[in-house]
Design a protein around this motif. Structure first.
Motif, mmCIF file in Angstrom:
data_model
loop_
_atom_site.group_PDB
_atom_site.id
_atom_site.type_symbol
_atom_site.label_atom_id
_atom_site.label_comp_id
_atom_site.label_asym_id
_atom_site.label_seq_id
_atom_site.Cartn_x
_atom_site.Cartn_y
_atom_site.Cartn_z
ATOM 1 N N GLY A 198 -3.283 6.085 4.248
ATOM 2 C CA GLY A 198 -4.249 5.373 5.078
ATOM 3 C C GLY A 198 -5.675 5.737 4.711
ATOM 4 N N ARG A 199 -6.535 4.738 4.573
ATOM 5 C CA ARG A 199 -7.914 4.955 4.142
ATOM 6 C C ARG A 199 -8.899 5.028 5.301
ATOM 7 N N GLY A 200 -8.399 4.986 6.543
ATOM 8 C CA GLY A 200 -9.311 4.979 7.697
ATOM 9 C C GLY A 200 -9.777 6.364 8.103
ATOM 10 N N GLY A 201 -9.064 7.397 7.672
ATOM 11 C CA GLY A 201 -9.498 8.740 8.024
ATOM 12 C C GLY A 201 -8.380 9.761 8.030
ATOM 13 N N ASN B 243 -7.785 -2.446 11.250
ATOM 14 C CA ASN B 243 -8.911 -1.724 11.828
ATOM 15 C C ASN B 243 -10.157 -1.952 10.966
ATOM 16 N N GLY C 148 -12.803 2.492 17.062
ATOM 17 C CA GLY C 148 -12.172 2.677 15.757
ATOM 18 C C GLY C 148 -10.964 3.590 15.864
ATOM 19 N N GLU C 149 -10.921 4.416 16.896
ATOM 20 C CA GLU C 149 -9.728 5.238 17.143
ATOM 21 C C GLU C 149 -8.629 4.260 17.523
ATOM 22 N N GLU C 150 -7.439 4.411 16.933
ATOM 23 C CA GLU C 150 -6.475 3.315 17.010
ATOM 24 C C GLU C 150 -6.081 2.902 18.432
ATOM 25 N N ASP D 259 -13.262 -1.617 12.273
ATOM 26 C CA ASP D 259 -14.334 -1.144 13.154
ATOM 27 C C ASP D 259 -15.398 -0.375 12.370
ATOM 28 N N ILE E 6 -15.770 4.590 19.365
ATOM 29 C CA ILE E 6 -14.442 5.023 19.782
ATOM 30 C C ILE E 6 -13.413 3.897 19.635
ATOM 31 N N ILE F 68 -0.979 -0.267 12.691
ATOM 32 C CA ILE F 68 -2.435 -0.313 12.564
ATOM 33 C C ILE F 68 -2.853 0.312 11.256
ATOM 34 N N LYS G 285 4.521 4.996 7.956
ATOM 35 C CA LYS G 285 4.135 4.459 9.269
ATOM 36 C C LYS G 285 4.830 3.125 9.514
ATOM 37 N N THR H 286 -6.920 0.097 3.240
ATOM 38 C CA THR H 286 -5.477 0.315 3.081
ATOM 39 C C THR H 286 -4.782 -1.027 2.863
ATOM 40 N N SER I 229 -17.123 2.439 11.660
ATOM 41 C CA SER I 229 -18.309 3.011 12.318
ATOM 42 C C SER I 229 -18.518 4.473 12.008
ATOM 43 N N ASN J 67 -6.242 0.511 8.220
ATOM 44 C CA ASN J 67 -7.624 0.287 7.845
ATOM 45 C C ASN J 67 -7.747 -0.894 6.856
HETATM 46 C C1 LIG Z 1 -13.085 8.690 16.746
HETATM 47 C C2 LIG Z 1 -12.326 7.975 15.691
HETATM 48 C C3 LIG Z 1 -12.877 6.878 15.053
HETATM 49 C C4 LIG Z 1 -12.170 6.177 14.084
HETATM 50 N N1 LIG Z 1 -12.771 5.110 13.476
HETATM 51 C C5 LIG Z 1 -12.072 4.419 12.552
HETATM 52 C C6 LIG Z 1 -12.658 3.279 11.922
HETATM 53 O O1 LIG Z 1 -13.800 2.902 12.203
HETATM 54 N N2 LIG Z 1 -11.916 2.598 11.009
HETATM 55 C C7 LIG Z 1 -10.637 2.986 10.676
HETATM 56 O O2 LIG Z 1 -10.010 2.338 9.857
HETATM 57 N N3 LIG Z 1 -10.071 4.055 11.248
HETATM 58 C C8 LIG Z 1 -10.752 4.776 12.177
HETATM 59 N N4 LIG Z 1 -10.155 5.851 12.770
HETATM 60 C C9 LIG Z 1 -8.751 6.194 12.396
HETATM 61 C C10 LIG Z 1 -7.760 5.377 13.228
HETATM 62 O O3 LIG Z 1 -7.502 6.053 14.442
HETATM 63 C C11 LIG Z 1 -6.431 5.200 12.510
HETATM 64 O O4 LIG Z 1 -5.983 6.444 12.077
HETATM 65 C C12 LIG Z 1 -6.503 4.270 11.331
HETATM 66 O O5 LIG Z 1 -6.993 3.020 11.721
HETATM 67 C C13 LIG Z 1 -5.137 4.080 10.728
HETATM 68 O O6 LIG Z 1 -5.228 3.291 9.562
HETATM 69 P P1 LIG Z 1 -4.946 3.907 8.125
HETATM 70 O O7 LIG Z 1 -3.668 4.687 8.237
HETATM 71 O O8 LIG Z 1 -4.826 2.744 7.240
HETATM 72 O O9 LIG Z 1 -6.090 4.790 7.815
HETATM 73 C C14 LIG Z 1 -10.865 6.590 13.743
HETATM 74 C C15 LIG Z 1 -10.308 7.705 14.364
HETATM 75 C C16 LIG Z 1 -11.019 8.396 15.325
HETATM 76 C C17 LIG Z 1 -10.392 9.567 15.969
#
Ligand SMILES: Cc1cc2nc3c(=O)[nH]c(=O)nc-3n(C[C@H](O)[C@H](O)[C@H](O)COP(=O)(O)O)c2cc1C
Ligand code: SF4
Ligand code: FES
Lengths: 166, 435
Positions: free
Chosen positions: B55-58, B83, B174-176, B85, B172, B209, B66, B214, B87, B211
């Motif tokens: 996952g590239r979201g974090g 996702n 962006g948190e899933e 978002d 927030i 969910i 998943k 991803t 931010s 990113n």
């Molecule tokens: C506070 C917070 C903000 C987040 N913001 C983003 C975001 O803007 N974009 C994103 O893709 N994931 C964000 N995440 C991660 C998501 O919760 C989630 O792990 C992700 O969307 C999963 O996608 P991935 O597995 O493809 O990364 C954030 C997590 C937290 C805790």
């Protein structure tokens, strides 16, 4: 805005969601386009169109930075002050913009109601730091502190959009 | 160390891929066609699994794993949520995908949907990205008209729809689970996990969910094969990854590189042109702002998940914020603390109160009103937040603060005595690289 107008906007979106509650954000964003902020009548219209109470709609609206529950200027200028922009002069740009509009360091709305200046968190244009967004127009940058006056002149000269998306 | 253009297919093509015919001509939609015509749904799932795409979201969780948590015989509808978002401070890679190569994202969502037997995907895009949302609106319309989406998207009589949903300004979301709450029409406050979204997500339905980046990586994986993707990088850090680089470097921008092949030093100096004359590297937040800071000692770390973790930080969202020696580390840290204070959703008191206290203490130090004990107090306050909260925002707030105190003890002590020197930002119109 009234409930009929909100309903007309929501009509093509309804079959996209199993619950009408999910239409709250689209409805609030649309209701806000009339004058750039939301008053009680707007909240009631959204409540009626989505089948929820206006108290609930207000509690949702108050969560989001880009939904305004108080009058604002004709255009909102959001200056990103998060780290990447700070490193490239966002604080100096922001101070200059406030100064030119005769506003205190907290920003606010100019006396003639032309612009509201506010800080914003990372706008996702860190490669163009320091950057600024006017309403939801494409974020611009780099806007250097020295260019603040020119920037404001441009914002003020631009025609007011018929729908104020923020 | 060369730049690759796999997710950023528009750069390979040499111009925007916003017209459907251009995307088709560059091989677009072939992966979905091949998958729906010649591959079982489980074969697609298996390919994602074998690619080890993370996952590239974090959080870096493997996408295939998943997706395999989604029940195969769910009674409720199954959803894919993208996702968008974006931010996380320092992160702007998804923006370029949506703006310049939107169909690859739509195709990736449709492929993910095929793999998990879903008929409906949602893209949740941050409200500030209206410019990108309009690019997606146009792409959706074109994809529907051509039949890539809609009633026969997954084969004759097998529909798949994508709905674009705009946010309204809240990190927030962006948190899933905050995202899911927001999409359902509530305040975007995170949910207690478990249950995880794969079991009970959007409207309590099984939900995958992922990113933007991803999902946009999925079409090339299906087109060229999981092995092709997995042979790039290392066993656990496969394929290509986009780094958004900003701050004091000469050429900020988005750069797509093979994981592990490039070091942080090469990214900063060779790819991004290093610093202004007379300036030197001081600190870097490689994975967005929610990660421990790195110093000069770490410049030779390889850019992949395991190496960065071994160096004490995380790859995160790969929003690499770079700072030279013109700025004070305490002021930079304060600015990040202010971000988290503003974005804490307020549901858990340790996060709500803790972020407020950390700002107060750092502000006091920067303004020369601090006491030497304040530095220890800062660590104490941060130590009382972790493990007592609902979501990872709070951990993200603590990471850059605690690490800065540990790695720059002398500067913190000096600032506690005399305050921060006046700011001297880099005021230059070096525009970002085209991406
Ligand atoms: C506070 C917070 C903000 C987040 N913001 C983003 C975001 O803007 N974009 C994103 O893709 N994931 C964000 N995440 C991660 C998501 O919760 C989630 O792990 C992700 O969307 C999963 O996608 P991935 O597995 O493809 O990364 C954030 C997590 C937290 C805790
Ligand atoms: S940790 Fe912070 S942001 Fe996350 S749910 Fe709790 S208060 Fe909200
Ligand atoms: S820090 Fe200003 S746009 Fe990201």
């Amino acid at each position: 805005m009234n409930a009929d107008q909100v309903n007309a906007y929501l009509a093509p979106l309804r079959d996209r969601y199993p619950e009408s509650r999910a239409l709250i954000l689209p409805a609030l964003k649309y209701a806000q386009t009339e004058k750039g902020w939301l008053d009680l009548e707007d909240l009631e219209a959204v409540a009626e169109a989505t089948g929820l109470t206006s108290a609930y709609v207000e509690s949702v609206a108050s969560f989001y930075d880009r939904l305004y529950l108080r009058p604002t200027g004709r255009r909102i200028v959001s200056v990103c002050v998060t780290l990447s922009c700070m490193l490239r002069g966002s604080d100096q740009l922001y101070a200059r913009l406030c100064d030119l509009e005769g506003l205190p360091p907290e920003g606010g709305t100019s006396e003639d109601g032309g612009v509201t200046i506010q800080t914003a968190q990372c706008l996702g244009y860190c490669d163009k730091a320091p950057c600024v967004q006017v309403d939801v127009d494409e974020t611009e940058g780099p806007v250097l502190p020295d260019e603040a006056e020119e920037f404001l002149a441009k914002v003020r000269a631009a025609a007011q959009p018929t729908e104020v998306w923020r | 160390m060369p730049i690759r253009n796999i997710v950023y297919r528009h750069l390979e093509h040499g111009g925007d891929l916003t017209a459907l015919s251009d995307y088709e001509a560059s091989g677009g939609w072939k992966a979905l066609e091949t998958a729906t015509a010649h591959m079982e749904r489980d074969d697609v799932l298996y390919a994602l699994h074998r690619s080890v795409l993370r996952g590239r979201g974090g959080a870096g969780f493997p996408m295939g794993r998943k997706a395999s948590f989604i029940p195969k015989d769910a009674e409720k509808p199954v959803y894919v949520v993208c996702n968008a978002d974006e931010s996380e401070p320092g992160t702007f890679k998804d923006r370029a995908i949506m703006e310049h190569n939107p169909f690859q994202l739509l195709e990736g969502i449709a492929l993910a949907g095929y793999a998990i037997r879903s008929r409906h995907g949602y893209i949740y895009i941050r409200g500030e990205y209206e410019h990108q949302a309009r690019a997606l609106d146009r792409a959706l319309e074109a994809a529907y008209s051509a039949g890539h989406l809609g009633p026969d998207a997954h084969g004759p009589g097998e529909p798949f729809d994508i709905t674009l949903h705009r946010g309204a300004g809240a990190y927030i979301c962006g948190e899933e689970t905050g995202l899911l709450e927001s999409l359902e029409g509530k305040r975007g406050q995170p949910r207690l996990k478990p249950p995880f979204p794969a079991v009970a997500g959007l409207w309590e339905s099984p939900t995958l969910i992922n990113n933007v980046e991803t999902l946009a990586s999925v079409p090339p994986i299906i087109e060229h094969g999981a092995d092709w993707w997995a042979q790039m990088g290392t066993e656990k850090s496969t394929g290509v990854k986009i780094f958004s680089v900003s701050g004091h470097v000469m050429r900020p921008g988005n750069y797509e590189i093979v994981l592990h092949d490039t070091s942080l030093r090469e990214l900063i100096y060779d790819i991004c042109g290093g610093f202004r004359p007379g300036r030197d590297f001081k600190a870097c937040w490689v994975g967005g702002s929610s990660v421990p800071v790195l110093t000069k000692e770490h410049l030779d770390v390889a850019l992949d998940y395991e190496s960065l973790q071994a160096a004490g930080t995380f790859l995160g969202s790969a929003g690499c914020i770079v700072m030279d020696d013109s700025e004070c580390i305490v002021r930079a840290t304060l600015r990040l603390a202010e971000f988290y204070r503003h974005e804490s959703c307020g549901k858990c008191s340790p996060c709500r109160e803790g972020t407020m206290w950390m700002v107060k203490l750092l502000d006091r130090l920067v303004n020369g009103e601090g006491r030497p004990e304040d530095v220890d107090l800062l660590l104490k306050v941060s130590g009382r937040i972790q493990g007592r909260v609902l979501c990872a925002l709070a951990d993200g707030a603590v990471a850059p603060i605690a690490s800065a105190v540990h790695l720059f003890p002398d500067e913190f002590a000096e600032v506690a005595r005399n305050g921060s020197p006046p700011p001297t930002p880099m005021i230059e119109s070096t525009a970002g690289a085209a991406a």
